[in-house]
Structures are given as structure tokens and as C-alpha cells.
Design a protein around this motif. Structure first.
Motif, PDB file in Angstrom:
ATOM      1  N   UNK B 111       0.818  -1.202   0.000  1.00  0.00           N
ATOM      2  CA  UNK B 111       0.000   0.000   0.000  1.00  0.00           C
ATOM      3  C   UNK B 111       0.853   1.253   0.000  1.00  0.00           C
ATOM      4  N   UNK B 112       1.909   1.238   0.828  1.00  0.00           N
ATOM      5  CA  UNK B 112       2.765   2.421   0.919  1.00  0.00           C
ATOM      6  C   UNK B 112       3.560   2.615  -0.372  1.00  0.00           C
ATOM      7  N   UNK B 113       3.953   1.485  -1.010  1.00  0.00           N
ATOM      8  CA  UNK B 113       4.640   1.602  -2.286  1.00  0.00           C
ATOM      9  C   UNK B 113       3.699   2.142  -3.358  1.00  0.00           C
ATOM     10  N   UNK B 114       2.446   1.683  -3.308  1.00  0.00           N
ATOM     11  CA  UNK B 114       1.451   2.165  -4.272  1.00  0.00           C
ATOM     12  C   UNK B 114       1.274   3.671  -4.128  1.00  0.00           C
ATOM     13  N   UNK B 115       1.233   4.144  -2.876  1.00  0.00           N
ATOM     14  CA  UNK B 115       1.080   5.579  -2.637  1.00  0.00           C
ATOM     15  C   UNK B 115       2.264   6.354  -3.221  1.00  0.00           C
ATOM     16  N   UNK B 116       3.470   5.803  -3.052  1.00  0.00           N
ATOM     17  CA  UNK B 116       4.674   6.447  -3.564  1.00  0.00           C
ATOM     18  C   UNK B 116       4.589   6.581  -5.089  1.00  0.00           C
ATOM     19  N   UNK B 117       4.151   5.496  -5.738  1.00  0.00           N
ATOM     20  CA  UNK B 117       4.027   5.506  -7.198  1.00  0.00           C
ATOM     21  C   UNK B 117       2.938   6.471  -7.642  1.00  0.00           C
ATOM     22  N   UNK B 118       1.810   6.464  -6.905  1.00  0.00           N
ATOM     23  CA  UNK B 118       0.702   7.356  -7.246  1.00  0.00           C
ATOM     24  C   UNK B 118       1.145   8.809  -7.122  1.00  0.00           C
ATOM     25  N   UNK B 119       1.979   9.066  -6.132  1.00  0.00           N
ATOM     26  CA  UNK B 119       2.454  10.435  -5.948  1.00  0.00           C
ATOM     27  C   UNK B 119       3.350  10.853  -7.113  1.00  0.00           C
ATOM     28  N   UNK B 120       4.147   9.895  -7.607  1.00  0.00           N
ATOM     29  CA  UNK B 120       5.025  10.175  -8.730  1.00  0.00           C
ATOM     30  C   UNK B 120       4.208  10.547  -9.975  1.00  0.00           C
ATOM     31  N   UNK B 121       3.020   9.919 -10.099  1.00  0.00           N
ATOM     32  CA  UNK B 121       2.175  10.157 -11.261  1.00  0.00           C
ATOM     33  C   UNK B 121       1.328  11.416 -11.120  1.00  0.00           C
ATOM     34  N   UNK B 122       1.229  11.905  -9.874  1.00  0.00           N
ATOM     35  CA  UNK B 122       0.364  13.057  -9.630  1.00  0.00           C
ATOM     36  C   UNK B 122       1.117  14.358  -9.853  1.00  0.00           C
ATOM     37  N   UNK B 123       0.473  15.314 -10.520  1.00  0.00           N
ATOM     38  CA  UNK B 123       1.136  16.596 -10.756  1.00  0.00           C
ATOM     39  C   UNK B 123       1.180  17.470  -9.502  1.00  0.00           C
ATOM     40  N   UNK B 124       0.364  17.127  -8.494  1.00  0.00           N
ATOM     41  CA  UNK B 124       0.335  17.939  -7.280  1.00  0.00           C
ATOM     42  C   UNK B 124       1.144  17.258  -6.193  1.00  0.00           C
ATOM     43  N   UNK B 125       2.030  18.022  -5.568  1.00  0.00           N
ATOM     44  CA  UNK B 125       2.904  17.365  -4.611  1.00  0.00           C
ATOM     45  C   UNK B 125       2.245  17.158  -3.258  1.00  0.00           C
ATOM     46  N   UNK B 126       1.358  18.052  -2.849  1.00  0.00           N
ATOM     47  CA  UNK B 126       0.805  17.866  -1.509  1.00  0.00           C
ATOM     48  C   UNK B 126      -0.723  17.740  -1.472  1.00  0.00           C
ATOM     49  N   UNK B 127      -1.339  17.539  -2.650  1.00  0.00           N
ATOM     50  CA  UNK B 127      -2.788  17.312  -2.684  1.00  0.00           C
ATOM     51  C   UNK B 127      -3.060  15.891  -3.151  1.00  0.00           C
ATOM     52  N   UNK B 128      -4.034  15.245  -2.518  1.00  0.00           N
ATOM     53  CA  UNK B 128      -4.360  13.864  -2.876  1.00  0.00           C
ATOM     54  C   UNK B 128      -4.955  13.797  -4.275  1.00  0.00           C
ATOM     55  N   UNK B 129      -4.502  12.837  -5.085  1.00  0.00           N
ATOM     56  CA  UNK B 129      -5.100  12.632  -6.398  1.00  0.00           C
ATOM     57  C   UNK B 129      -6.347  11.756  -6.243  1.00  0.00           C
ATOM     58  N   UNK B 130      -7.174  11.705  -7.302  1.00  0.00           N
ATOM     59  CA  UNK B 130      -8.389  10.883  -7.263  1.00  0.00           C
ATOM     60  C   UNK B 130      -8.051   9.441  -6.909  1.00  0.00           C
ATOM     61  N   UNK B 131      -6.995   8.944  -7.569  1.00  0.00           N
ATOM     62  CA  UNK B 131      -6.607   7.548  -7.359  1.00  0.00           C
ATOM     63  C   UNK B 131      -6.203   7.299  -5.913  1.00  0.00           C
ATOM     64  N   UNK B 132      -5.471   8.262  -5.347  1.00  0.00           N
ATOM     65  CA  UNK B 132      -5.062   8.115  -3.947  1.00  0.00           C
ATOM     66  C   UNK B 132      -6.273   8.018  -3.035  1.00  0.00           C
ATOM     67  N   UNK B 133      -7.266   8.876  -3.298  1.00  0.00           N
ATOM     68  CA  UNK B 133      -8.458   8.878  -2.451  1.00  0.00           C
ATOM     69  C   UNK B 133      -9.158   7.529  -2.494  1.00  0.00           C
ATOM     70  N   UNK B 134      -9.352   7.016  -3.719  1.00  0.00           N
ATOM     71  CA  UNK B 134     -10.031   5.729  -3.871  1.00  0.00           C
ATOM     72  C   UNK B 134      -9.227   4.637  -3.178  1.00  0.00           C
ATOM     73  N   UNK B 135      -7.923   4.671  -3.404  1.00  0.00           N
ATOM     74  CA  UNK B 135      -7.071   3.621  -2.848  1.00  0.00           C
ATOM     75  C   UNK B 135      -7.042   3.662  -1.320  1.00  0.00           C
ATOM     76  N   UNK B 136      -6.900   4.847  -0.741  1.00  0.00           N
ATOM     77  CA  UNK B 136      -6.865   4.937   0.716  1.00  0.00           C
ATOM     78  C   UNK B 136      -8.212   4.526   1.295  1.00  0.00           C
ATOM     79  N   UNK B 137      -9.301   4.921   0.636  1.00  0.00           N
ATOM     80  CA  UNK B 137     -10.610   4.521   1.149  1.00  0.00           C
ATOM     81  C   UNK B 137     -10.718   3.002   1.205  1.00  0.00           C
TER      82      UNK B 137
END
Lengths: 168, 199
Positions: B111-137
Motif C-alpha cells: 500500500x505504501x509503495x502504491x502511494x509512492x508511485x501514485x504520488x510520482x504520477x500526480x502533478x500535485x505534490x501535496x494534494x491527494x489525487x483521485x486515485x489516492x483517495x479511492x485507494x486509501x478509502x
């Protein structure tokens, strides 16, 4: 059930041998990454546990339960499980302690015991998961994830009561 | 937002302690809480280290790719904008499979690795992306098939059949996940213009 863990690890090792992976070297390499993860999440976890402990110790949690209890009873929720339901999204160990309390007070096969079990078995510690996952990558604006997670927990409470009442 | 929730919890506690006259206990427990946090970390540490090592083997041998494929069709629907061959998607699949099998401690490193990868794909450094929200939920809801911990606790408390609650647990988890996902998707729709994620 506990044996699944060992079986799973066994399968991984055997598959590694078949594919000629240097299993121990690879294990060490990955394990190092595990340390890094813990190093990164340590501040988040200590911070959360402190806040949750304060909430419990100050009596705020109890106050909230007392506020919610009469309302819960009116809606047909067993009042005995309110403390556990309130604590569930915030503290894993805390809600487990309260679950055991429900078992010893009312029995594991009572209505309250069953509802509390279903509630515990179908939810995670929401607050912890949200802080851990977002905290690990430094996300500050989590949008509405926490609220959605708490909404899911509330849904679980409602369905726990409904399903147990229907089946027993 | 976590800033306000966390700060709020502490302020509310202090104010509450003054009214309930628990001030002394609060002071003692605050320091105890930090210690409890460390204790929890000591429980997590060996688990995470061990599973990260085991999963590295699974990853190198290609086993993890095979496992990830099982949930690919289902998860593709939840993450339509994510490249199914990306590392982020693979880690999400692995996290979900570990969660379903009840290997919660193995799910966390994925899960933590997935978050790291999702962050790499996200253009925003400190805002959650849609994918992050779904995944964390998905990780705040329980999708475990057999709730072993609860079963064990019930058994220890003298239950006649500790696992007779399974149907209730399945229905309840499914409902909670469905309602939670709906809430997240609604939120994503209403704030779509604010955050766009490039796959």
C-alpha cells in the motif's frame, strides 16, 4: 488460518528458486526498504497515538458516547456497543479492548456481542489508515477522504445492526 | 485537513479534561501515549521488514505480477485513468489481494509503495489525487474474507460458533465499501476541475 502465512511464504520461496532468484540476497534488499518505511511513518504513528490517548484519557470519548447513546437507542441500536463503535475508527487496540468488554459483559453470542463482532470484522481503523497512507508520502490536502472513510464506518454500524437483527 | 483534526483532538481533550477534572491523568497519559506509539511501531517494524523482504522475492521472481493479474479486471474499473501496466497499478492489486487474504501486515508495504508511485504520477505534490483517495478509502474499509482476529476473540470468550457471523460481516463490509466509494466518487466529481491526474 495462521498457517496460511507460512504457506504463502513457502510458495514465494519455491517460486523464487524456480525462477533462479537469489532468495536471501533479495530478501535482505527488500527488508532494508521495510526499515525505511517504518522510519518514515514513525512520527505519524506516535503523533496519532498521542492524540487518541488524550481523547480517551480526558473523558472526551466518554462524553461523546453519553451524548450518542440515547439517540442510538431511539434508532434501535444496542446502546452497549456505542463506545466500541465510536472508538473503532480511531483506535484499533482501544476498540479491541472494548470488544472484549462487550463479550465479558453480555456474552459473545448475545445481540450486542454479535453486532460488535460484525462491526469490528468489517471495518478498519480509518483514522490510522488515512494518516498512515497520506502521511507516508507527505500529502497535506487529503480532500474528503477522511469523511468518506468515516461515512463508510457509519454504514458498517447500520448494516451490522440490520444484518444481525435479520439473521438472529 | 489532518492538521485541524489532529490539533482539534488535542484541544478538545485539554478543554474536556478541565471540565471532567481529569487534568492530572491527562498529563500522565499524554506521555504514556507517546510510549504506546513507540510500542506499536515496535510491533509493526519486524512485520514490515519481514514482509518487505518476502515481497521483494515475489516481485523479482514475477510471482507478484501473476497475483496482480487476478484482480486486474475488477480494479481496472475503479482506476480507469491508471495504466494497467504501471507499478502503481501492480502494487494496488497486490495490496488488495493481501488484504482479502487477511495478510494485513503484508498489505501495508504494498500500500505504501502504491502511494509512492501514485504520488510520482500526480502533478500535485501535496494534494491527494483521485486515485489516492479511492485507494486509501479501500484501505480504511475491511475487505478481509475471514476476520480471524474477531473470530479468535469470540472463541476465547466462549462463543458456540465464533464464525457464524461471517455472512453478516461480508454483507456489512461490502455495504461499507460501496457507500464509502460512492462518497469518494461524489467528492471527486464535484472537485474534478481542481485536480487532474495524468496516467
Amino acid at each position: 488460518m495462521e498457517f496460511t502465512v507460512a504457506v504463502f511464504i513457502g510458495i514465494v520461496i519455491v517460486f523464487g528458486f524456480v525462477k533462479k532468484v537469489p532468495v536471501f540476497d533479495t530478501f535482505l534488499q527488500g527488508a532494508k526498504g521495510g526499515f525505511e518505511i517504518v522510519y518514515n511513518i514513525a512520527p505519524t504513528i506516535i503523533g496519532i497515538i498521542v492524540a487518541v490517548t488524550m481523547l480517551k484519557s480526558s473523558g472526551a470519548m466518554e462524553l461523546l458516547c453519553n451524548l450518542v447513546s440515547p439517540l442510538a437507542q431511539k434508532l434501535g441500536f444496542p446502546a452497549e456497543i456505542v463506545p466500541m463503535a465510536v472508538l473503532r475508527p480511531v483506535s484499533g487496540s482501544g476498540s479491541t479492548a472494548l470488544l472484549n468488554q462487550v463479550y465479558s459483559d453480555f456474552g459473545p453470542d448475545s445481540l450486542a456481542g454479535r453486532v460488535a463482532s460484525v462491526m469490528a470484522g468489517s471495518t478498519e481503523t480509518t483514522f490510522y489508515a488515512v494518516s498512515l497512507y497520506f502521511g507516508s508520502v507527505g500529502i497535506k490536502n487529503i480532500r474528503n477522504t477522511l469523511y468518506a472513510g468515516l461515512f463508510a464506518d457509519f454504514t458498517a454500524l447500520v448494516f451490522a445492526v440490520l444484518t444481525v437483527r435479520l439473521m438472529y | 485537513m489532518l492538521n485541524f483534526v489532529w490539533g482539534g483532538m488535542i484541544i478538545v481533550s485539554i478543554v474536556c479534561a478541565i471540565f471532567t477534572k481529569n487534568t492530572k491523568q491527562l498529563g500522565i497519559d499524554t506521555l504514556e501515549g507517546a510510549k504506546d506509539g513507540l510500542e506499536l511501531l515496535l510491533v509493526i517494524l519486524p512485520m514490515l521488514v519481514m514482509w518487505s523482504g518476502i515481497m521483494e522475492i515475489a516481485s523479482k521472481s514475477g510471482l507478484s505480477d501473476k497475483i496482480a493479474k487476478i484482480f486486474r479486471p475488477l480494479l481496472k474499473r475503479l482506476f480507469p485513468n491508471l495504466d494497467a501496466d504501471s507499478d502503481a497499478f501492480k502494487y494496488i492489486c497486490l495490496n488488495v489481494s493481501a488484504n482479502i487474504l487477511g495478510l494485513g501486515n503484508a498489505a501495508t508495504p504494498f500500500g505504501l509503495k502504491a502511494m509512492k508511485e501514485l504520488k510520482r504520477l500526480s502533478p500535485h505534490s501535496d494534494t491527494a489525487s483521485d486515485e489516492m483517495m479511492i485507494f486509501v478509502l479501500m484501505n480504511t474499509a475491511s475487505i478481509q474474507l475471514i476476520p480471524t482476529t474477531v473470530g479468535t476473540l469470540r472463541y476465547n470468550a466462549g462463543s458456540q460458533s465464533p464464525f457464524d457471523i461471517l455472512p453478516c460481516v461480508w454483507i456489512t463490509s461490502a455495504a461499507a465499501l460501496a457507500f464509502g466509494l460512492t462518497a469518494v466518487l461524489c467528492c471527486i466529481k464535484t472537485t474534478r476541475s481542481a485536480v487532474v491526474v495524468g496516467a
